[in-house]
Design a protein around this motif. Structure first.
Motif, PDB file in Angstrom:
ATOM      1  N   LYS A   9      38.816  22.492  43.945  1.00 26.65           N
ATOM      2  CA  LYS A   9      38.212  21.369  43.219  1.00 26.65           C
ATOM      3  C   LYS A   9      36.696  21.329  43.492  1.00 26.65           C
ATOM      4  O   LYS A   9      35.895  21.077  42.583  1.00 26.65           O
ATOM      5  N   LEU A  10      36.314  21.595  44.732  1.00 25.60           N
ATOM      6  CA  LEU A  10      34.885  21.617  45.073  1.00 25.60           C
ATOM      7  C   LEU A  10      34.165  22.714  44.294  1.00 25.60           C
ATOM      8  O   LEU A  10      33.043  22.529  43.822  1.00 25.60           O
ATOM      9  N   GLU A  11      34.849  23.847  44.162  1.00 22.98           N
ATOM     10  CA  GLU A  11      34.267  24.956  43.403  1.00 22.98           C
ATOM     11  C   GLU A  11      34.029  24.556  41.957  1.00 22.98           C
ATOM     12  O   GLU A  11      32.986  24.865  41.377  1.00 22.98           O
ATOM     13  N   GLU A  12      35.003  23.840  41.401  1.00 24.24           N
ATOM     14  CA  GLU A  12      34.863  23.386  40.014  1.00 24.24           C
ATOM     15  C   GLU A  12      33.660  22.467  39.859  1.00 24.24           C
ATOM     16  O   GLU A  12      32.880  22.610  38.912  1.00 24.24           O
TER      17      GLU A  12
ATOM     18  N   LEU B 102      31.042  22.283  41.764  1.00 18.89           N
ATOM     19  CA  LEU B 102      29.829  23.089  41.927  1.00 18.89           C
ATOM     20  C   LEU B 102      29.501  23.833  40.640  1.00 18.89           C
ATOM     21  O   LEU B 102      28.343  23.856  40.203  1.00 18.89           O
ATOM     22  N   ALA B 103      30.524  24.449  40.044  1.00 20.34           N
ATOM     23  CA  ALA B 103      30.311  25.253  38.835  1.00 20.34           C
ATOM     24  C   ALA B 103      29.781  24.375  37.708  1.00 20.34           C
ATOM     25  O   ALA B 103      28.854  24.759  36.995  1.00 20.34           O
ATOM     26  N   ARG B 104      30.371  23.167  37.602  1.00 20.91           N
ATOM     27  CA  ARG B 104      29.945  22.254  36.535  1.00 20.91           C
ATOM     28  C   ARG B 104      28.467  21.885  36.716  1.00 20.91           C
ATOM     29  O   ARG B 104      27.677  21.934  35.777  1.00 20.91           O
ATOM     30  N   ILE B 105      28.097  21.556  37.965  1.00 24.00           N
ATOM     31  CA  ILE B 105      26.713  21.140  38.217  1.00 24.00           C
ATOM     32  C   ILE B 105      25.759  22.314  38.016  1.00 24.00           C
ATOM     33  O   ILE B 105      24.669  22.166  37.474  1.00 24.00           O
ATOM     34  N   LEU B 106      26.218  23.487  38.432  1.00 26.00           N
ATOM     35  CA  LEU B 106      25.408  24.700  38.288  1.00 26.00           C
ATOM     36  C   LEU B 106      25.072  24.931  36.814  1.00 26.00           C
ATOM     37  O   LEU B 106      23.934  25.217  36.448  1.00 26.00           O
ATOM     38  N   HIS B 107      26.099  24.759  35.960  1.00 27.22           N
ATOM     39  CA  HIS B 107      25.895  24.882  34.511  1.00 27.22           C
ATOM     40  C   HIS B 107      24.883  23.873  34.015  1.00 27.22           C
ATOM     41  O   HIS B 107      23.925  24.215  33.342  1.00 27.22           O
ATOM     42  N   GLN B 108      25.155  22.594  34.391  1.00 22.09           N
ATOM     43  CA  GLN B 108      24.308  21.512  33.903  1.00 22.09           C
ATOM     44  C   GLN B 108      22.868  21.697  34.347  1.00 22.09           C
ATOM     45  O   GLN B 108      21.950  21.588  33.544  1.00 22.09           O
ATOM     46  N   SER B 109      22.678  22.020  35.647  1.00 25.16           N
ATOM     47  CA  SER B 109      21.297  22.105  36.118  1.00 25.16           C
ATOM     48  C   SER B 109      20.619  23.343  35.557  1.00 25.16           C
ATOM     49  O   SER B 109      19.408  23.356  35.401  1.00 25.16           O
ATOM     50  N   ALA B 110      21.415  24.360  35.198  1.00 25.83           N
ATOM     51  CA  ALA B 110      20.818  25.530  34.539  1.00 25.83           C
ATOM     52  C   ALA B 110      20.271  25.102  33.186  1.00 25.83           C
ATOM     53  O   ALA B 110      19.231  25.566  32.748  1.00 25.83           O
TER      54      ALA B 110
ATOM     55  N   ALA C 188      50.004  46.322  41.447  1.00 28.63           N
ATOM     56  CA  ALA C 188      50.409  44.958  41.094  1.00 28.63           C
ATOM     57  C   ALA C 188      49.328  43.962  41.485  1.00 28.63           C
ATOM     58  O   ALA C 188      48.944  43.093  40.704  1.00 28.63           O
ATOM     59  N   SER C 189      48.828  44.119  42.700  1.00 27.39           N
ATOM     60  CA  SER C 189      47.823  43.163  43.165  1.00 27.39           C
ATOM     61  C   SER C 189      46.524  43.357  42.400  1.00 27.39           C
ATOM     62  O   SER C 189      45.712  42.463  42.272  1.00 27.39           O
ATOM     63  N   LYS C 190      46.353  44.583  41.871  1.00 20.88           N
ATOM     64  CA  LYS C 190      45.117  44.876  41.149  1.00 20.88           C
ATOM     65  C   LYS C 190      44.979  44.004  39.901  1.00 20.88           C
ATOM     66  O   LYS C 190      43.906  43.493  39.601  1.00 20.88           O
ATOM     67  N   GLN C 191      46.077  43.857  39.170  1.00 23.20           N
ATOM     68  CA  GLN C 191      46.032  43.036  37.966  1.00 23.20           C
ATOM     69  C   GLN C 191      45.725  41.585  38.343  1.00 23.20           C
ATOM     70  O   GLN C 191      44.859  40.952  37.751  1.00 23.20           O
ATOM     71  N   THR C 192      46.427  41.096  39.387  1.00 21.48           N
ATOM     72  CA  THR C 192      46.203  39.733  39.870  1.00 21.48           C
ATOM     73  C   THR C 192      44.735  39.552  40.228  1.00 21.48           C
ATOM     74  O   THR C 192      44.101  38.543  39.938  1.00 21.48           O
ATOM     75  N   LEU C 193      44.213  40.578  40.872  1.00 20.45           N
ATOM     76  CA  LEU C 193      42.843  40.553  41.351  1.00 20.45           C
ATOM     77  C   LEU C 193      41.866  40.453  40.181  1.00 20.45           C
ATOM     78  O   LEU C 193      40.965  39.622  40.169  1.00 20.45           O
ATOM     79  N   ALA C 194      42.091  41.307  39.167  1.00 18.54           N
ATOM     80  CA  ALA C 194      41.211  41.313  37.999  1.00 18.54           C
ATOM     81  C   ALA C 194      41.284  39.955  37.301  1.00 18.54           C
ATOM     82  O   ALA C 194      40.262  39.413  36.869  1.00 18.54           O
ATOM     83  N   ASP C 195      42.501  39.385  37.230  1.00 21.19           N
ATOM     84  CA  ASP C 195      42.670  38.068  36.606  1.00 21.19           C
ATOM     85  C   ASP C 195      41.906  37.006  37.386  1.00 21.19           C
ATOM     86  O   ASP C 195      41.251  36.141  36.812  1.00 21.19           O
ATOM     87  N   PHE C 196      42.009  37.107  38.724  1.00 18.05           N
ATOM     88  CA  PHE C 196      41.335  36.137  39.586  1.00 18.05           C
ATOM     89  C   PHE C 196      39.825  36.194  39.375  1.00 18.05           C
ATOM     90  O   PHE C 196      39.159  35.180  39.184  1.00 18.05           O
ATOM     91  N   VAL C 197      39.292  37.433  39.364  1.00 13.30           N
ATOM     92  CA  VAL C 197      37.849  37.605  39.207  1.00 13.30           C
ATOM     93  C   VAL C 197      37.414  37.073  37.837  1.00 13.30           C
ATOM     94  O   VAL C 197      36.411  36.358  37.715  1.00 13.30           O
ATOM     95  N   THR C 198      38.192  37.394  36.797  1.00 14.08           N
ATOM     96  CA  THR C 198      37.873  36.922  35.446  1.00 14.08           C
ATOM     97  C   THR C 198      37.854  35.398  35.408  1.00 14.08           C
ATOM     98  O   THR C 198      36.894  34.785  34.911  1.00 14.08           O
ATOM     99  N   ASP C 199      38.904  34.795  35.951  1.00 10.05           N
ATOM    100  CA  ASP C 199      39.007  33.331  35.968  1.00 10.05           C
ATOM    101  C   ASP C 199      37.789  32.698  36.621  1.00 10.05           C
ATOM    102  O   ASP C 199      37.204  31.752  36.093  1.00 10.05           O
ATOM    103  N   ARG C 200      37.440  33.221  37.807  1.00  8.72           N
ATOM    104  CA  ARG C 200      36.336  32.616  38.550  1.00  8.72           C
ATOM    105  C   ARG C 200      35.023  32.765  37.781  1.00  8.72           C
ATOM    106  O   ARG C 200      34.243  31.837  37.678  1.00  8.72           O
ATOM    107  N   LEU C 201      34.780  33.978  37.260  1.00 15.51           N
ATOM    108  CA  LEU C 201      33.513  34.219  36.558  1.00 15.51           C
ATOM    109  C   LEU C 201      33.423  33.368  35.299  1.00 15.51           C
ATOM    110  O   LEU C 201      32.366  32.844  34.964  1.00 15.51           O
TER     111      LEU C 201
ATOM    112  N   ALA D 113      34.839  30.471  34.869  1.00 15.80           N
ATOM    113  CA  ALA D 113      34.628  29.078  35.271  1.00 15.80           C
ATOM    114  C   ALA D 113      33.196  28.867  35.760  1.00 15.80           C
ATOM    115  O   ALA D 113      32.580  27.839  35.487  1.00 15.80           O
ATOM    116  N   LEU D 114      32.682  29.867  36.498  1.00 17.19           N
ATOM    117  CA  LEU D 114      31.404  29.658  37.168  1.00 17.19           C
ATOM    118  C   LEU D 114      30.204  30.004  36.291  1.00 17.19           C
ATOM    119  O   LEU D 114      29.125  29.449  36.467  1.00 17.19           O
TER     120      LEU D 114
END
Lengths: 404, 278
Positions: free
Chosen positions: B176-179, B181-189, B250-263, B265-266
């Motif tokens: 939730k903190l990350e979210e 942060l990401a929102r504020i980062l967007h706004q202040s950008a 298997a973990s590779k796909q999860t990993l790529a999904d995780f990285v995509t999700d974060r990027l 969002a952020l």
């Protein structure tokens, strides 16, 4: 300013005799003990002697001692040797008050699919033997419980527990980093399979530790390398430090009776004196405890503030408060014991050693009460010499992890 | 041992303005005994001039909490209420010659007590106390986090914890903190003075780099893996995934999904993550 060092559970000063014993091994006696010439040979015999000195303190055979670089390395070695040696078993038992070397390793093992039972403790920091017994299963590979707690000094009945484990073919390891040199031990007569220790807690330098591994125990090295330590720990021997630890062990063995008499008496006098301060509580079982340690909470004030005021007078101690750890939560040991939050943040540990004197105890007893008084005068929870009704006293957060 | 400035040690050892003012016109209480620090600030105000005549504090806490409280009372005495309200937590830290990062929450506590005391004086609700509680362990609201993030230009969850304590208990609120942060980062950008309203290619690359280095890589390293940014080409982000995770399909796909999700969002919801093969 004179230093009054009452933080011997954190680390100890190197004994001058220990330092003196080490010096030649930085200069003339520089050989590699494995070398087939006189420079190697003369060093090898000093290591044999040091190993005998440490074995005498532990009450075991010299061949059962493996040198490491720290208590943490010893813990890692013991844990992973036991796990890898019993690949069919997937259950471990430990407690909620262990050192992070054990705690963080079992957390890792849990993620690797192991089932971990972390035994709780009562408000005196004691184990429930019934809970322990019911935790042991045919799938249990290892039980690892410390001998003495670093914060409270509370002792676990490890010899009794080792016997229970042996009957069930379970390996028993104890982290005895705080106990070695403070209480007598005779591992020969016990059923303990492995035991960790660290030199810097008994007046040897930092950077040297050892693991006792019972003869006949299946052992798998953690540090894989050369033939040193009979193939159980690779790496050229840390000769000066091994010699230093040997000397420290010899001195500790001589001083064991003093720990139980003079050090214990100083600790008791210090504790009784500090308990005269109102709203102070001893944390931990006062009977089954190291002779050198006391842990006292001073309610309604915070530990770090006490430490800085003590340090101003040259007095060194430590605290289980959140602010001293940087973790924002008070010590996991005090939380496991259910110490109320009014007290956990104001806990102070004083740990003595044979170097301490009655004069130092007097000095601390003189300086301590005004510090508590001064901080309570600042505290919003304190009014006219007693706790006040403050709205801040109660925690209005649901499921607060701090209050438990 | 914390490295405290001489000024922190002076205010800790010789705290100024301890106690309660003669006539309480405003009172602010923040923190609690369970949290490890608590501050009660009382102010006496000359109502005609709207001037703070006197300020006193009572604090339970570490050396920097006591020093921050003492500094705060010194800073606001003789100021008008509006002038006092302009004081930020950074001003308190600067007055003390700086605080260790892990102790910045002490300065935030001081600023919040001031805000609460003024709100109490004016008979209005405290702004930061409004909003939803994000960190249940320390009772920190999103409004409070947002304010501190903006004032101190925070970019990582670790910093948010150091400044507000949020996330320092069980850690469950960290996503939730990350979210936030990401929102504020967007706004202040978008809002930032002199900053372009639209994201330029350069700024986009910088944000991607920052997100990977400060948010994504640490999460992967914790699980024995790692990530490296290779290139950014339009919406495509090229990365290599390394370490323990790299050998497991298997973990590779999860990993790529995780990285995509974060990027997404952020930085930018259009982002497509591809794995680079040499």
């Amino acid at each position: 300013m004179k230093t009054i060092y009452f933080d011997n559970n954190a680390t100890t000063r190197v004994d001058p005799e220990v330092f003196e014993a080490m010096v030649p091994f930085f200069q003339d006696l520089y050989g590699n003990p494995s070398s087939m010439h006189h420079k190697g040979g003369e060093v090898a015999q000093h290591i044999r002697r040091a190993r005998r000195q440490l074995a005498d303190l532990l009450g075991c055979e010299p061949e059962e001692v493996i040198y490491t670089a720290s208590g943490t390395e010893s813990d890692n070695t013991a844990l992973w040797s036991a796990i890898r040696g019993r690949p069919d078993k997937k259950h471990l038992v430990t407690s909620r008050v262990e050192h992070s070397a054990i705690h963080n390793n079992v957390a890792l093992l849990r993620r690797l699919g192991y089932l971990v039972t972390e035994l709780g403790v009562d408000k005196y920091g004691r184990l429930d033997m019934g809970e322990l017994l019911s935790a042991l299963t045919p799938d249990t590979a290892l039980v690892s419980l410390h001998w003495a707690n670093n914060e409270t000094g509370v002792l676990f009945p490890v010899e009794e527990i080792a016997g229970l484990c042996r009957e069930r073919d379970i390996i028993f390891h104890t982290d005895a980093v705080q106990a070695v040199g403070k209480i007598p031990m005779k591992l020969k007569d016990s059923k303990i399979d492995m035991l960790s220790l660290a030199g810097h807690k008994l007046h040897a330098p930092k950077g040297i530790g050892a693991l006792y591994a019972r003869q006949g125990l299946k052992f798998l090295p953690f540090m894989v390398g050369g033939h040193q330590e009979r193939g159980r720990r690779g790496g050229t021997e840390n000769v000066p430090y091994i010699v230093g630890l040997g000397k420290a062990a010899e001195l500790a063995l001589k001083r064991l009776p003093e720990e139980d008499t003079r050090v214990r008496a100083m600790r008791d006098r210090l504790e009784e004196g500090l308990l005269k301060i109102p709203y102070s509580i001893v944390n931990g079982d006062r009977k089954e405890r190291l002779p050198n340690t006391t842990n006292i909470s001073f309610e309604y004030i915070e530990g770090e503030s006490i430490l800085f005021h003590l340090s101003h007078f040259g007095i060194c101690a430590s605290s289980g408060s959140a602010c001293t750890s940087g973790s924002l939560e008070p010590s996991h040991v005090l939380r496991a014991m259910g110490v109320p939050f009014t007290a956990a943040h104001g806990s102070i540990r004083l740990s003595l050693c044979p170097y301490n004197t009655e004069d130092e105890v007097d000095f601390v007893l003189e300086k301590f009460p005004p510090i508590v008084e001064k901080l309570r005068a600042l505290s919003p929870f304190w009014k006219d010499g007693k706790p006040s009704d403050s709205a801040l006293l109660t925690c209005d957060t649901d499921n607060c992890s701090v209050c438990g | 041992m914390w490295e405290y400035s001489d000024k922190v040690m002076d205010h800790f050892e010789n705290p100024r303005n301890v106690g309660v003012v003669g006539r309480i016109d405003g009172e602010g209480q923040v923190g609690s005994l369970s949290c490890g620090d608590a501050l009660r600030l009382t102010i006496q105000v000359d109502k005609e001039k709207d001037l703070i005549e006197d300020a006193k504090f009572q604090t339970f806490g570490c050396a920097s909490a006591i020093a921050s409280s003492s500094a705060l009372t010194e800073m606001i005495k003789g100021k008008t209420v509006d002038e006092a309200l302009a004081i930020t937590n950074q001003d308190i830290a600067e007055f003390l010659g700086g605080l260790p990062r892990e102790k910045m929450h002490c300065s935030v506590m001081g600023q919040e007590a001031l805000e609460a005391a003024v709100a109490n004086y004016r008979g209005v609700p405290v702004k930061a106390a409004q909003g939803d509680v994000v960190c249940k362990c320390f009772g920190v609201t999103d409004a409070e986090i947002e304010k501190v993030v903006r004032v101190n230009r925070l970019t990582t969850v670790e910093e948010v914890t150091q400044f507000t304590k949020a996330g320092g208990g069980c850690g469950q609120c960290k996503p939730k903190l990350e979210e936030i942060l990401a929102r504020i980062l967007h706004q202040s950008a978008a809002e930032g003075p002199g900053k372009p309203a639209r994201m330029t290619a350069l700024r986009r690359i910088k944000l991607i780099e920052e997100a990977i280095n400060t948010q994504i890589a640490p999460a992967l390293i914790k699980d024995g893996g790692d990530i490296e940014l290779v290139d950014v080409d339009g919406p495509e982000v090229l990365v290599t995934l390394k370490g323990a995770c790299a050998s497991c399909p298997a973990s590779k796909q999860t990993l790529a999904d995780f990285v995509t999700d974060r990027l997404r969002a952020l930085v930018d919801p259009e982002i497509v993550v591809r794995e680079y093969h040499a």
